[in-house]
Design a protein around this motif. Structure first.
Motif, PDB file in Angstrom:
ATOM      1  N   LYS A 262      46.685  21.811 -49.266  1.00 17.91           N
ATOM      2  CA  LYS A 262      45.403  22.325 -50.112  1.00 17.91           C
ATOM      3  C   LYS A 262      44.664  21.312 -50.706  1.00 17.91           C
ATOM      4  O   LYS A 262      45.290  20.221 -51.117  1.00 17.91           O
ATOM      5  CB  LYS A 262      45.725  23.178 -51.143  1.00 17.91           C
ATOM      6  N   ASN A 263      43.200  21.516 -50.839  1.00 18.25           N
ATOM      7  CA  ASN A 263      42.571  20.501 -51.624  1.00 18.25           C
ATOM      8  C   ASN A 263      42.360  18.973 -50.733  1.00 18.25           C
ATOM      9  O   ASN A 263      41.830  17.960 -51.184  1.00 18.25           O
ATOM     10  CB  ASN A 263      43.006  20.300 -52.907  1.00 18.25           C
ATOM     11  N   THR A 264      42.718  18.787 -49.557  1.00 14.80           N
ATOM     12  CA  THR A 264      42.552  17.716 -48.666  1.00 14.80           C
ATOM     13  C   THR A 264      41.195  17.684 -48.470  1.00 14.80           C
ATOM     14  O   THR A 264      40.430  18.527 -48.279  1.00 14.80           O
ATOM     15  CB  THR A 264      43.450  17.884 -47.469  1.00 14.80           C
ATOM     16  N   GLY A 265      40.475  16.475 -48.680  1.00 13.67           N
ATOM     17  CA  GLY A 265      38.989  16.328 -48.615  1.00 13.67           C
ATOM     18  C   GLY A 265      38.703  16.643 -47.027  1.00 13.67           C
ATOM     19  O   GLY A 265      39.359  16.499 -46.159  1.00 13.67           O
ATOM     20  N   VAL A 266      37.243  17.111 -46.967  1.00 19.37           N
ATOM     21  CA  VAL A 266      36.718  17.656 -45.703  1.00 19.37           C
ATOM     22  C   VAL A 266      36.911  16.255 -44.782  1.00 19.37           C
ATOM     23  O   VAL A 266      37.096  16.470 -43.492  1.00 19.37           O
ATOM     24  CB  VAL A 266      35.385  17.898 -45.862  1.00 19.37           C
ATOM     25  N   GLU A 267      36.619  14.882 -45.235  1.00 21.13           N
ATOM     26  CA  GLU A 267      36.810  13.898 -44.399  1.00 21.13           C
ATOM     27  C   GLU A 267      38.068  13.347 -43.838  1.00 21.13           C
ATOM     28  O   GLU A 267      38.221  12.918 -42.797  1.00 21.13           O
ATOM     29  CB  GLU A 267      36.076  12.662 -45.278  1.00 21.13           C
ATOM     30  N   ILE A 268      39.148  14.123 -44.498  1.00 21.33           N
ATOM     31  CA  ILE A 268      40.515  13.950 -43.873  1.00 21.33           C
ATOM     32  C   ILE A 268      40.720  15.016 -42.816  1.00 21.33           C
ATOM     33  O   ILE A 268      41.240  14.915 -41.882  1.00 21.33           O
ATOM     34  CB  ILE A 268      41.673  13.998 -44.715  1.00 21.33           C
ATOM     35  N   ARG A 269      40.555  16.190 -43.404  1.00 21.06           N
ATOM     36  CA  ARG A 269      40.558  17.557 -42.493  1.00 21.06           C
ATOM     37  C   ARG A 269      39.967  17.539 -41.177  1.00 21.06           C
ATOM     38  O   ARG A 269      40.431  18.115 -40.183  1.00 21.06           O
ATOM     39  CB  ARG A 269      40.375  18.968 -43.383  1.00 21.06           C
ATOM     40  N   GLU A 270      38.811  16.937 -40.987  1.00 22.90           N
ATOM     41  CA  GLU A 270      38.263  16.887 -39.725  1.00 22.90           C
ATOM     42  C   GLU A 270      38.940  15.771 -38.702  1.00 22.90           C
ATOM     43  O   GLU A 270      38.800  16.042 -37.532  1.00 22.90           O
ATOM     44  CB  GLU A 270      36.694  16.509 -40.115  1.00 22.90           C
ATOM     45  N   LYS A 271      39.884  15.187 -39.294  1.00 26.61           N
ATOM     46  CA  LYS A 271      40.554  14.162 -38.541  1.00 26.61           C
ATOM     47  C   LYS A 271      41.733  15.083 -38.105  1.00 26.61           C
ATOM     48  O   LYS A 271      42.379  14.300 -37.120  1.00 26.61           O
ATOM     49  CB  LYS A 271      40.804  12.825 -39.204  1.00 26.61           C
ATOM     50  N   LEU A 272      42.172  16.161 -38.416  1.00 25.48           N
ATOM     51  CA  LEU A 272      43.531  16.734 -38.237  1.00 25.48           C
ATOM     52  C   LEU A 272      43.013  18.374 -37.596  1.00 25.48           C
ATOM     53  O   LEU A 272      43.950  19.097 -37.466  1.00 25.48           O
ATOM     54  CB  LEU A 272      44.247  16.994 -39.514  1.00 25.48           C
ATOM     55  N   THR A 273      41.979  18.311 -37.277  1.00 25.91           N
ATOM     56  CA  THR A 273      41.458  19.422 -36.476  1.00 25.91           C
ATOM     57  C   THR A 273      41.684  19.738 -35.042  1.00 25.91           C
ATOM     58  O   THR A 273      41.989  18.518 -34.681  1.00 25.91           O
ATOM     59  CB  THR A 273      39.917  19.759 -36.867  1.00 25.91           C
TER      60      THR A 273
ATOM     61  N   ARG B  19      32.596  18.927 -39.357  1.00 24.77           N
ATOM     62  CA  ARG B  19      31.276  18.959 -39.669  1.00 24.77           C
ATOM     63  C   ARG B  19      30.293  18.740 -38.669  1.00 24.77           C
ATOM     64  O   ARG B  19      30.409  18.215 -37.715  1.00 24.77           O
ATOM     65  CB  ARG B  19      31.006  18.264 -41.001  1.00 24.77           C
ATOM     66  N   ASP B  20      29.083  19.815 -38.726  1.00 22.03           N
ATOM     67  CA  ASP B  20      28.042  19.637 -37.839  1.00 22.03           C
ATOM     68  C   ASP B  20      26.879  19.057 -38.173  1.00 22.03           C
ATOM     69  O   ASP B  20      26.182  18.494 -37.395  1.00 22.03           O
ATOM     70  CB  ASP B  20      27.313  21.459 -37.735  1.00 22.03           C
ATOM     71  N   VAL B  21      26.842  18.697 -39.542  1.00 22.19           N
ATOM     72  CA  VAL B  21      25.656  18.050 -40.192  1.00 22.19           C
ATOM     73  C   VAL B  21      26.135  16.576 -40.605  1.00 22.19           C
ATOM     74  O   VAL B  21      27.080  16.318 -41.382  1.00 22.19           O
ATOM     75  CB  VAL B  21      25.123  18.721 -41.352  1.00 22.19           C
ATOM     76  N   ASP B  22      25.076  15.535 -40.371  1.00 22.94           N
ATOM     77  CA  ASP B  22      25.259  14.140 -40.813  1.00 22.94           C
ATOM     78  C   ASP B  22      25.002  14.147 -42.189  1.00 22.94           C
ATOM     79  O   ASP B  22      24.159  14.532 -42.544  1.00 22.94           O
ATOM     80  CB  ASP B  22      24.387  13.387 -39.864  1.00 22.94           C
TER      81      ASP B  22
END
Length: 401
Positions: free
Chosen positions: A9-20, A265-268
């Protein structure tokens, strides 16, 4: 043993998107993981990635194997958590009720768990304990929402994004993507006082259920041509790449509010360099204070006993499942004894009516004692005395004479 590997929980979006895991890859990875585990169900949403698995490979060894199969960077391991069976059961029941969602009690997670379960059933990756656990969890989630009447206090990333757009007086809204989240965004937006909704999808012909005159359905290229004319853009695709890049946005022009509900993320994020752009990612959207948040939290805590009920249901099922083989053996042996006794009687009695009556009496007597023994076995198993009880019943019912 049932286990779980998930992102903290609370892992940043920049890390989560590498683990999707993209929807297209989920089937492929599930089948690969089945080479090492008995059952696999992957839950992958914009806010969470969780691998539920059942097998003899446990703990650190199982975690490393999953990272290897999914091609995840092992250096990101510290951003993940591992749960053993007992905690996995509790975690899933809480997840399906919305206790672990970034937006507390959001509605979409139940549908996402159903989707993960359906995919597992479709490809045959769950046919035993995980199957039963997810069935119980889905039942739990439905009951929790129905009895708790959470629909009276709606909240979701989709509703918050639309609500913030309306508060900002946005009249022209673009929605990119028309999956589960996108359809909710469209629904909430059209129930508001907006002038125009441009729905951007990959295949225009597939959108056949919208009849509102304010809606115009268009392709991605068409959407990018008019994006700078919008008051608000809400993007929620499942694409593995960026949908809105910096080059698509003009540096000068009227202000645009953009909500990125996607993961990855979809947006730069570089478009934040333009002062006219106000960009919110999924984490920022989740942190927006919603007036319903405290009401929903209070309501959810009142009905948490439903979670305990369904945890107990599953644990009881699993407990009794462990004695199913001895029950089958007892019933099989009972049928054998009945058959032998009936044949013995037939040899000594030649009256057909007496033989039929005797067969009924022999079977009913045997069934009575076998069924009573099974009841006692189940009771003792749930008390933790199953092994001792089995030894006694084996001597009584299964010992060769």
């Amino acid at each position: 043993m049932i286990q779980l590997l998930g992102i903290r929980k609370n892992t940043g979006v920049e890390i989560r998107e590498k683990l999707t895991l993209s929807p297209k890859k989920r089937k492929e990875y599930t089948k690969e993981l089945l080479q090492y585990f008995d059952e696999i169900i992957i839950l992958s949403t914009c806010n969470r990635t969780e691998i539920y698995y059942n097998g003899s490979l446990k703990g650190e060894e199982s975690l490393l194997k999953i990272f290897e199969v999914l091609n995840w960077d092992i250096d990101l391991k510290e951003n993940c958590f591992y749960l053993d069976e007992r905690d996995t059961i509790k975690h899933l029941m809480e997840v399906v009720c919305g206790f672990h969602s970034k937006i507390l009690g959001e509605d979409q997670i139940l549908g996402q768990i159903k989707e993960a379960y359906s995919l597992a059933m479709e490809i045959g990756s769950s046919n035993s304990e995980l199957q039963r656990l997810f069935q119980e969890a889905i039942t739990c989630g439905k009951k929790f929402r129905t009895e708790g009447k959470l629909y009276e206090i709606p909240v979701s990333s989709a509703s918050i994004a639309v609500s913030e757009a309306i508060k900002s007086n946005c009249k022209k809204i673009m929605v990119i993507g028309y999956g589960e989240v996108g359809s909710l965004v469209v629904k909430y937006a059209l129930s508001s006082n907006i002038e125009k909704l441009n729905l951007v999808v990959r295949t225009v012909e597939k959108v056949t259920n919208i009849y509102d005159e304010r809606v115009e359905v268009m392709t991605y290229d068409e959407g990018r041509e008019i994006i700078n004319e919008m008051d608000c853009v809400i993007s929620c695709t499942s694409a593995p790449h960026l949908i809105i890049e910096k080059r698509h946005i003009n540096e000068e022009g009227k202000d645009i509010v953009i909500f990125d509900l996607a993961m990855p993320r979809d947006v730069d994020e570089k478009i934040k360099d333009f002062s006219r752009i106000k960009l919110f990612d999924i984490d920022e959207i989740s942190s927006i204070d919603d007036e319903n948040k405290n009401l929903r939290k209070e309501r959810m805590l009142q009905y948490k006993n439903i979670i305990k009920e369904h945890i107990n249901n599953f644990c009881e099922w699993k407990n009794l499942r462990e004695v199913s083989d001895i029950i089958k053996s007892m019933k099989k042996n009972s049928s054998k004894v009945i058959n032998e006794r009936q044949k013995t009687f037939e040899h000594k009695c030649h009256d057909k009516k007496d033989i039929e009556i005797a067969e009924i009496l022999i079977k009913s007597t045997s069934d009575y004692y076998v069924n009573r023994a099974i009841e006692v076995l189940k009771e003792e198993q749930l008390k933790g005395h199953g092994k001792e009880c089995i030894k006694i019943l084996e001597k009584i019912f299964l010992k060769e004479v």
